[in-house]
Design an enzyme around this catalytic site. Structure first.
Site, short mmCIF file in Angstrom:
data_model
loop_
_atom_site.label_atom_id
_atom_site.label_comp_id
_atom_site.label_asym_id
_atom_site.label_seq_id
_atom_site.Cartn_x
_atom_site.Cartn_y
_atom_site.Cartn_z
CG HIS A 1 30.17 46.44 41.10
ND1 HIS A 1 30.03 45.88 40.50
CD2 HIS A 1 30.14 46.77 42.75
CE1 HIS A 1 28.46 45.75 41.40
NE2 HIS A 1 28.81 46.19 42.37
CG ASP B 1 34.47 21.25 38.86
OD1 ASP B 1 35.52 21.76 38.53
OD2 ASP B 1 34.37 20.86 38.60
#
Length: 421
Positions: free
Chosen positions: A157, A365
């Site tokens: 993070h 995708d």
């Protein structure tokens, strides 16, 4: 059911071409002590027509190409002489695991409930001789017998927020689909993030030890239908003449009903903290392609009695009012005025909310279609948190992944959340 994950290969993936060798400073927000942690997610994909390669091989090759652009992610966290976190860009790489599972995705319900006992087998184990916090990106691609696959991701993070992570993964996906270059070029530009006077976040491991709470939080998954959301938004407009977002609607509900469930004394102050995208508030404007942390914690405070007795419309108005003050509050923080909003009070009376449904993960995708679902995992059972995401496709609406109440309050919380009134 037998569920066996076999990890056939484990290796470091380095950038596909030479990258700069230098040390980069992290921003004031990147260096927040609480961000020196890994974010863990599952990205679940059904079978489809890919590139002719297996998902693991295609994604591994694409990761190598993406790291040539996002080369800091192939580096390692280091400390400067004054103790601040930095990135040493040394092209040592990201950790990648190719795995297979002994069942179909359907057999584990497409991982629609991340509490299944075997879920940790789908996350990457760190390289034994390297500390788990040293590598910034760890990825495991597990193929199931049905042809579908799960990407288990652990990422630091400290180097990006949700929007930045989605930007990076979309770059990997573009290379996996055969693109020659990313549609969005990454930009470091951490120096643009404000450096408030007097603010110097000490390293997490150098901070004084926190008094850890004695409670342990239980997890609940709650779905809200699109009809339910649309109905409330219409009612809110009829009553106020104003519009509200899906976020406003759902966060008001979970905050109020969680507060009812934990049954605090009436005069106890309760807080709601949610994280807003602060990119539009930075001046001069951040360039397209910036992928660092740039969020701002918005806090709403009220007594328990006032919150539980308010109408849900009134709670939504509180949230909308806090959001409207965001530009002013961000400017005050940048100027070093007031209390630091990035150090909110921890405890059972504070609920943290993180929105995942609009970060861009659901549109990624790799060549096999967009994911059935993306499952974020909370990384602490000591901080009351609720993640707002999307239910598995083709379901519509919203999904709460909540880890915000103790066992004694869990059933009451779920009962209130399922009550549509």
């Amino acid at each position: 059911m037998d569920f066996i994950v076999t990890k056939s290969s484990q290796s470091m993936v380095c950038p596909a071409s030479p990258t700069p060798s230098l040390t980069l400073d992290l921003s004031t927000i990147d260096r927040l002590p609480g961000l020196n942690a890994k974010v863990r997610t599952y990205h679940v994909f059904g079978s489809g027509s890919g590139s002719g390669l297996t998902p693991a091989k295609a994604i591994r090759e694409a990761l190598s190409k993406a790291l040539a652009y996002y080369y800091p992610l192939a580096g390692r966290l280091v400390r400067s002489s004054d103790g601040n976190l930095q990135i040493e860009c040394n092209a040592q790489g990201a950790w990648f695991i190719d795995a297979t599972a002994s069942c179909r995705l359907e057999d584990i319900n497409y991982l629609s409930h991340p509490l299944v006992p075997m879920h940790d087998q789908l996350l990457p184990d760190p390289q034994p001789e390297i500390g788990p916090s040293d590598v910034l990106v760890l990825m495991q691609v597990t193929q199931f017998t049905c042809g579908g696959f799960v990407i288990g991701l652990e990422s630091s993070h400290a180097v990006f927020d949700g929007l930045g992570s989605a930007q990076f993964l979309n770059c990997v996906a573009e290379f996996s689909r055969g693109l020659k270059a990313p549609t969005v070029e990454p930009v470091w530009y951490r120096e643009a993030i404000p450096k408030p006077p007097g603010v110097a976040y000490v390293p997490f491991d150098a901070s004084p030890p926190f008094l850890m709470p004695s409670y342990k939080l239980e997890q609940a998954i709650i779905d809200v239908s699109l009809d339910d959301i649309s109905c409330f938004k219409s009612q809110f407009f009829e009553l106020t003449g104003e519009r509200c977002s899906v976020f406003d609607t759902l966060v008001a509900r979970v905050w109020q009903r969680r507060t009812r469930a934990i049954n605090l004394d009436p005069d106890v102050q309760v807080k709601l903290v949610f994280f807003a995208n602060a990119r539009p508030l930075v001046h001069p404007a951040l360039p397209v392609g910036f992928y660092g942390n740039c969020f701002f914690p918005v806090t709403v405070t009220i007594t328990s009695e006032k919150l539980v007795s308010a109408s849900i419309v009134e709670v939504v108005k509180l949230i909308k009012k806090a959001k409207a003050k965001l530009p002013v509050e961000f400017a005050r923080w940048a100027a070093g005025e007031g209390e630091d909003p990035y150090v909110p009070s921890l405890g059972y009376t504070t609920l943290f909310v993180s929105e995942w449904s609009r970060l861009g993960f659901k549109e990624i995708d790799y060549g096999w279609g967009t994911p059935i679902q993306v499952v974020p995992l909370t990384y602490s059972d000591l901080i009351p948190v609720c993640i707002l995401g999307s239910p598995p496709a083709p379901m519509k609406g919203a999904r709460f992944i909540a880890q915000c109440v103790e066992e004694e309050h869990l059933e009451e919380f779920k009962k209130y959340m399922m009550n549509h009134k």
